[in-house]
Motif scaffolding. Structure first.
Motif, mmCIF file in Angstrom:
data_model
loop_
_atom_site.group_PDB
_atom_site.id
_atom_site.type_symbol
_atom_site.label_atom_id
_atom_site.label_comp_id
_atom_site.label_asym_id
_atom_site.label_seq_id
_atom_site.Cartn_x
_atom_site.Cartn_y
_atom_site.Cartn_z
ATOM 1 N N ALA A 136 40.679 39.334 35.998
ATOM 2 C CA ALA A 136 41.094 40.632 36.554
ATOM 3 C C ALA A 136 39.894 41.566 36.685
ATOM 4 N N ALA A 137 39.003 41.547 35.700
ATOM 5 C CA ALA A 137 37.819 42.410 35.752
ATOM 6 C C ALA A 137 36.912 42.014 36.910
ATOM 7 N N VAL A 138 36.727 40.706 37.122
ATOM 8 C CA VAL A 138 35.899 40.248 38.235
ATOM 9 C C VAL A 138 36.543 40.615 39.564
ATOM 10 N N ALA A 139 37.871 40.474 39.661
ATOM 11 C CA ALA A 139 38.568 40.838 40.894
ATOM 12 C C ALA A 139 38.386 42.321 41.211
ATOM 13 N N ASP A 140 38.487 43.160 40.193
ATOM 14 C CA ASP A 140 38.290 44.602 40.391
ATOM 15 C C ASP A 140 36.862 44.898 40.840
ATOM 16 N N TRP A 141 35.905 44.231 40.224
ATOM 17 C CA TRP A 141 34.497 44.429 40.575
ATOM 18 C C TRP A 141 34.231 43.984 42.010
#
Length: 253
Positions: free
Chosen positions: A78-83
């Motif tokens: 999820a963090a990578v997707a947001d980034w």
């Protein structure tokens, strides 16, 4: 129509550029360069050195501030997707604001754009958003794994055996089945420490192709694992960043 190139620039040595890459550099009006802050200013300077060395036509460089990223997320995906979503917005904005309809732009991609890099996916995301249209082309580059085995004077695989590319996060879950050669990228936690009793050889390298290059290889004993870990920690503290890759090899049956 606008055109974008994603150009692989190799793993750190300006001489890694292919003839094709140099040709495309000399078709570009605007180079978009990600600015990751003062700690990683070396990455910007290398790109500037490449442009100074190879480009013979007028051009502009547009520094693009890289959005911040959560390095210790509870949910990694999820963090990578947001980034990536934040990066896509930045890419879209800079293309619209800095590249005229008839001009050509380029992103200079460390290593090869197809290997553990988000540039192609981000370009596709920008196109899918529909606010800006352009053609794009991907120019391959020398990858970190190609540079690593070349500098260690070895091969990627053993005769007739499979190779796997993975991350430290995945290697921590266990050795891949039916594979004798494993390349590990994006490993901030030195996962090789878990395999010192597995009769493996390690080929490790950091800053490969640059003046700061560090190479260590040999049987993966606890002593060698400690040496690599301590070397890695010291190098990261000295430079403020590190790019390292390693190959783990077990004997073939």
């Amino acid at each position: 129509m606008r055109k974008i190139y994603a150009i692989g620039i190799g793993a750190g040595d300006p001489e890694h550029l292919t003839v094709q890459a140099v040709d495309r550099l000399n078709r570009v009006d605007v180079f978009f360069v990600l600015d990751k802050g003062e700690e990683k200013a070396d990455l910007v300077r290398l790109r500037e050195e490449i442009l100074d060395r190879y480009v013979t036509r007028p051009y502009r460089v547009v520094l693009v501030a890289d959005p911040p990223r959560d390095r210790k997320p509870a949910d990694y995906r999820a963090a990578v997707a947001d980034w990536h979503a934040a990066r896509a917005e930045v890419y879209e904005s800079v293309i619209l604001s800095s590249l005229a309809e008839s001009q050509t732009g380029a992103f200079l991609v460390w290593g090869d754009p197809s290997l553990y890099d988000s540039t192609i996916a981000l370009i596709e995301t920008v196109l899918a958003r529909g606010r800006v249209t352009f053609e794009y082309e991907v120019i391959p580059g020398i990858s970190s794994i190609s540079a690593l085995v070349a500098r260690h004077r070895t091969t990627m695989n053993q005769i007739g055996r499979a190779v796997q590319l993975t991350t430290g996060r995945l290697l921590a879950t266990g050795w891949p089945p039916d594979v004798d050669d494993v390349f590990v990228l994006l490993d901030a936690h030195t996962t090789f420490d878990r395999y010192t009793s597995h009769d493996l050889t390690i080929y490790w390298g950091a800053y490969v192709g640059t003046p700061d290059e560090i190479l260590i290889s040999g049987p993966l004993t606890p002593a060698l694992a400690t040496k690599i870990r301590e070397t890695r920690t010291a190098a990261r503290e000295h430079h403020g960043w590190i790019m390292d890759t390693y190959l783990l090899r077990r004997p073939t049956p």
